[in-house]
Write a protein that holds these residues in place. Structure first.
Motif, PDB file in Angstrom:
ATOM      1  N   TYR A 190      -2.939  -7.246  -7.008  1.00 39.71           N
ATOM      2  CA  TYR A 190      -2.129  -6.117  -7.717  1.00 39.71           C
ATOM      3  C   TYR A 190      -2.226  -4.588  -7.295  1.00 39.71           C
ATOM      4  O   TYR A 190      -1.366  -4.023  -7.261  1.00 39.71           O
ATOM      5  CB  TYR A 190      -2.299  -6.346  -9.080  1.00 39.71           C
ATOM      6  N   VAL A 191      -3.404  -4.466  -6.889  1.00 42.26           N
ATOM      7  CA  VAL A 191      -3.532  -3.049  -6.468  1.00 42.26           C
ATOM      8  C   VAL A 191      -2.946  -2.716  -5.036  1.00 42.26           C
ATOM      9  O   VAL A 191      -2.168  -1.928  -4.795  1.00 42.26           O
ATOM     10  CB  VAL A 191      -5.024  -2.694  -6.442  1.00 42.26           C
ATOM     11  N   THR A 192      -3.016  -4.014  -4.202  1.00 47.60           N
ATOM     12  CA  THR A 192      -2.500  -3.767  -2.774  1.00 47.60           C
ATOM     13  C   THR A 192      -0.982  -3.711  -2.949  1.00 47.60           C
ATOM     14  O   THR A 192      -0.054  -3.005  -2.086  1.00 47.60           O
ATOM     15  CB  THR A 192      -3.062  -4.860  -1.922  1.00 47.60           C
ATOM     16  N   THR A 193      -0.504  -4.817  -3.766  1.00 47.99           N
ATOM     17  CA  THR A 193       0.888  -4.628  -4.055  1.00 47.99           C
ATOM     18  C   THR A 193       1.671  -3.425  -4.486  1.00 47.99           C
ATOM     19  O   THR A 193       2.501  -2.874  -4.004  1.00 47.99           O
ATOM     20  CB  THR A 193       1.526  -5.870  -5.111  1.00 47.99           C
ATOM     21  N   THR A 194       1.064  -2.622  -5.454  1.00 42.87           N
ATOM     22  CA  THR A 194       1.343  -1.412  -6.084  1.00 42.87           C
ATOM     23  C   THR A 194       1.410  -0.229  -5.310  1.00 42.87           C
ATOM     24  O   THR A 194       2.121   0.510  -5.139  1.00 42.87           O
ATOM     25  CB  THR A 194       0.625  -1.204  -7.445  1.00 42.87           C
ATOM     26  N   TRP A 195       0.061  -0.411  -4.471  1.00 42.96           N
ATOM     27  CA  TRP A 195      -0.232   0.909  -3.915  1.00 42.96           C
ATOM     28  C   TRP A 195      -0.132   1.150  -2.179  1.00 42.96           C
ATOM     29  O   TRP A 195      -0.239   2.111  -1.743  1.00 42.96           O
ATOM     30  CB  TRP A 195      -1.504   1.455  -4.235  1.00 42.96           C
ATOM     31  N   LEU A 196       0.237  -0.045  -1.718  1.00 40.47           N
ATOM     32  CA  LEU A 196      -0.025  -0.049  -0.042  1.00 40.47           C
ATOM     33  C   LEU A 196       1.101   0.599   0.329  1.00 40.47           C
ATOM     34  O   LEU A 196       0.923   1.685   1.272  1.00 40.47           O
ATOM     35  CB  LEU A 196       0.169  -1.545   0.276  1.00 40.47           C
TER      36      LEU A 196
ATOM     37  N   ALA B   1      -6.181  -2.823 -13.152  1.00 38.46           N
ATOM     38  CA  ALA B   1      -6.652  -2.356 -12.106  1.00 38.46           C
ATOM     39  C   ALA B   1      -5.729  -1.533 -11.263  1.00 38.46           C
ATOM     40  O   ALA B   1      -6.192  -0.153 -10.670  1.00 38.46           O
ATOM     41  CB  ALA B   1      -6.961  -3.499 -11.070  1.00 38.46           C
ATOM     42  N   PRO B   2      -4.404  -1.716 -11.158  1.00 35.83           N
ATOM     43  CA  PRO B   2      -3.419  -0.700 -10.456  1.00 35.83           C
ATOM     44  C   PRO B   2      -3.506   0.729 -11.153  1.00 35.83           C
ATOM     45  O   PRO B   2      -3.653   1.716 -10.587  1.00 35.83           O
ATOM     46  CB  PRO B   2      -2.094  -1.472 -10.648  1.00 35.83           C
ATOM     47  N   PRO B   3      -3.370   1.034 -12.427  1.00 41.23           N
ATOM     48  CA  PRO B   3      -3.443   2.179 -13.218  1.00 41.23           C
ATOM     49  C   PRO B   3      -4.818   2.892 -12.809  1.00 41.23           C
ATOM     50  O   PRO B   3      -4.885   4.040 -12.338  1.00 41.23           O
ATOM     51  CB  PRO B   3      -3.309   2.028 -14.436  1.00 41.23           C
ATOM     52  N   PHE B   4      -5.922   1.979 -12.713  1.00 47.81           N
ATOM     53  CA  PHE B   4      -7.382   2.745 -12.374  1.00 47.81           C
ATOM     54  C   PHE B   4      -7.114   3.061 -11.095  1.00 47.81           C
ATOM     55  O   PHE B   4      -7.731   4.109 -10.723  1.00 47.81           O
ATOM     56  CB  PHE B   4      -8.305   1.639 -12.816  1.00 47.81           C
ATOM     57  N   ALA B   5      -6.687   2.191 -10.158  1.00 44.07           N
ATOM     58  CA  ALA B   5      -6.707   2.944  -8.668  1.00 44.07           C
ATOM     59  C   ALA B   5      -5.713   4.010  -8.500  1.00 44.07           C
ATOM     60  O   ALA B   5      -6.090   4.760  -7.803  1.00 44.07           O
ATOM     61  CB  ALA B   5      -6.060   1.500  -7.813  1.00 44.07           C
ATOM     62  N   GLY B   6      -4.756   3.879  -9.029  1.00 46.45           N
ATOM     63  CA  GLY B   6      -3.751   5.493  -9.379  1.00 46.45           C
ATOM     64  C   GLY B   6      -4.668   6.584  -9.936  1.00 46.45           C
ATOM     65  O   GLY B   6      -4.523   7.634  -9.352  1.00 46.45           O
ATOM     66  N   TRP B   7      -5.137   6.417 -10.957  1.00 47.75           N
ATOM     67  CA  TRP B   7      -6.414   7.391 -11.086  1.00 47.75           C
ATOM     68  C   TRP B   7      -7.350   7.750 -10.180  1.00 47.75           C
ATOM     69  O   TRP B   7      -7.556   8.837  -9.950  1.00 47.75           O
ATOM     70  CB  TRP B   7      -6.907   6.962 -12.604  1.00 47.75           C
ATOM     71  N   LEU B   8      -7.943   6.832  -9.538  1.00 53.32           N
ATOM     72  CA  LEU B   8      -8.905   7.436  -8.606  1.00 53.32           C
ATOM     73  C   LEU B   8      -8.327   7.778  -7.111  1.00 53.32           C
ATOM     74  O   LEU B   8      -8.768   8.847  -6.806  1.00 53.32           O
ATOM     75  CB  LEU B   8      -9.474   5.751  -8.003  1.00 53.32           C
ATOM     76  N   ASN B   9      -7.187   7.316  -7.007  1.00 55.89           N
ATOM     77  CA  ASN B   9      -6.319   8.206  -5.861  1.00 55.89           C
ATOM     78  C   ASN B   9      -6.121   9.832  -6.247  1.00 55.89           C
ATOM     79  O   ASN B   9      -6.252  10.593  -5.674  1.00 55.89           O
ATOM     80  CB  ASN B   9      -4.890   7.675  -5.759  1.00 55.89           C
TER      81      ASN B   9
END
Length: 430
Positions: free
Chosen positions: A252-258, A375-383
């Motif tokens: 889901y992180v890859t699908t959302t942010w790739l 995970a995807p919102p957390f990955a966006g926050w990390l970015n």
């Protein structure tokens, strides 16, 4: 029909596999369709960005929250009732989402999420009960591949349909798949009930003294509480919860942010970034079918090890050699299709009854989809916090490492179970 015993009906396997195909096509299409036309939906409903996020995020959240209830539903009412409820819910939610005001669009989306949750849990139960042991991995791979094919077809077709008929019709038309599935499964269930009824009558006529009450021997297994499941099986399930969580976070992180990563890091235009990201989805079909082929010719841990290496190649490759982004999208895509197949094949291999399959599947998917929600919102926050993509990629790397470690441990333990449903149940029941 009881879900307690593995009793494949003679001559029914091809029809059951086709039924699984129809069911799989309905388990991702309804939640993928809006993603292709989000601007049109926003224009037609006035949704904010948060409201649009609910159209795709709410079903995944419900996958996590409702899986325990789904497991109990299947144990209480049986696999067949669950399939019909799933497809009916998908159809109802699709219709409501397509005809109503904004609040009803969200209600329909919620109904779709709950219905698909039932389908997610019941498919491993059906595969375990109906499919011969040596074909379990292949049918699980087919199920995974058809979900990806349905997703691709929806992404390709929804945009043109919206341009021609409007966004509401573009969403509604996918309800046809649920109608087809309902018709097929209704006929399939009637046919199986007739055959089993005739077989039961013949068996009773042949040896009436030995015939017991209908369903004798399977009900206790269907109602067996999770706490009474064998410790070995519960241990494997605990490992698979972490494995599927790692799989879901990476997916889901890859699908959302790739696409955003490719635009920011490589400088790709939005169309090119989207096309490259689609390789991640398309390649999953290779993984879904590749794992069963490997499983038939190797030790149980070998497919998991290969999938793990492919998963690890995605974040490591994007960190160290971002210029080869197309290759890493393909290897990661193969891994996400193969990982799903490997995980749920292990459940089918080690479960001692259909109730155990439902309970284990609910626990594994509940943990995994909760991780997928967060995970995807957390990955966006990390970015945002780090002004770069290194930290989000390290998150994906940590997830794939978790998949590797716990997946290999689970596969190794599953290798101690003999092939064949009866033998596995004897081990589990000791």
């Amino acid at each position: 029909m009881s879900i307690g015993a593995r009793t494949p009906a003679r001559g029914m396997l091809p029809w059951m596999v086709l039924g699984i195909v129809f069911l799989a096509l309905n388990l991702r299409t309804p939640i993928i369709a809006p993603t292709a036309i989000l601007p049109r939906i926003q224009e037609g409903t006035g949704f904010s960005a948060a409201g649009l996020g609910l159209l795709t995020g709410l079903p995944v959240l419900l996958f996590a929250l409702a899986t325990p209830l789904a497991g109990r539903f299947i144990t209480r009412l049986g696999a067949e009732v669950t399939v019909l409820t799933c497809l009916s819910g998908v159809l109802l939610g699709t219709v409501l989402r397509s005809i109503g005001p904004p609040w009803l669009v969200l209600v329909g989306t919620g109904i779709i999420g709950l219905a698909i949750t039932l389908g997610n849990i019941v498919v491993p139960v059906i595969i375990r009960r109906e499919v011969p042991w040596e074909q379990v991995s292949m049918v699980t791979g087919l199920y995974s591949a058809m979900m990806n094919i349905g997703s691709m077809g929806t992404l390709i077709g929804t945009g043109p349909l919206a341009a021609a008929f409007g966004w509401r019709w573009a969403l509604a038309i996918w309800g046809v798949l649920a109608v087809i599935g309902l018709g097929f499964w209704s006929g399939l269930i009637r046919t199986r009930m007739r055959r089993e009824g005739a077989a039961a009558q013949a068996a009773e006529a042949a040896s009436p003294a030995e015939a017991g009450p209908p369903g004798e021997g399977s009900a206790p297994a269907a109602k067996q509480p999770w706490s009474q499941a064998p410790a070995a099986f519960r241990g494997i399930t605990a490992l698979l919860i972490v494995t599927f969580s790692g799989q879901s976070i990476a997916y889901y992180v890859t699908t959302t942010w790739l696409p955003s990563y490719l635009a920011d890091t490589i400088g790709l235009a939005p169309a090119a970034a989207g096309s490259t990201a689609s390789l991640f989805q398309i390649a999953a079909i290779l993984g879904a079918f590749g794992v069963p082929l490997l499983a038939a010719r190797s030790q149980p841990w070998t497919p998991v090890a290969i999938v793990a290496l492919l998963w690890l190649s995605l974040p490591v490759g994007l960190l160290l050699a971002p210029g080869a982004y197309g290759l890493w999208a393909i290897t990661g895509g193969i891994a996400q299709g193969g990982g799903f197949t490997a995980i749920f094949s292990i459940i089918a291999r080690t479960a001692g009854s259909d109730s155990q399959t439902a309970s284990a599947s609910a626990r594994v998917q509940g943990g995994g989809y909760l991780a997928a929600t967060l995970a995807p919102p957390f990955a966006g926050w990390l970015n945002t916090a780090t002004s770069g993509w290194t930290a989000p990629l390290l998150l994906v790397l940590a997830a794939t490492l978790a998949f590797t470690i716990t997946g290999l441990l689970a596969a190794r333990r599953a290798g101690g179970f003999p092939r064949g449903g009866a033998g596995a149940r004897e081990i589990l029941d000791d």
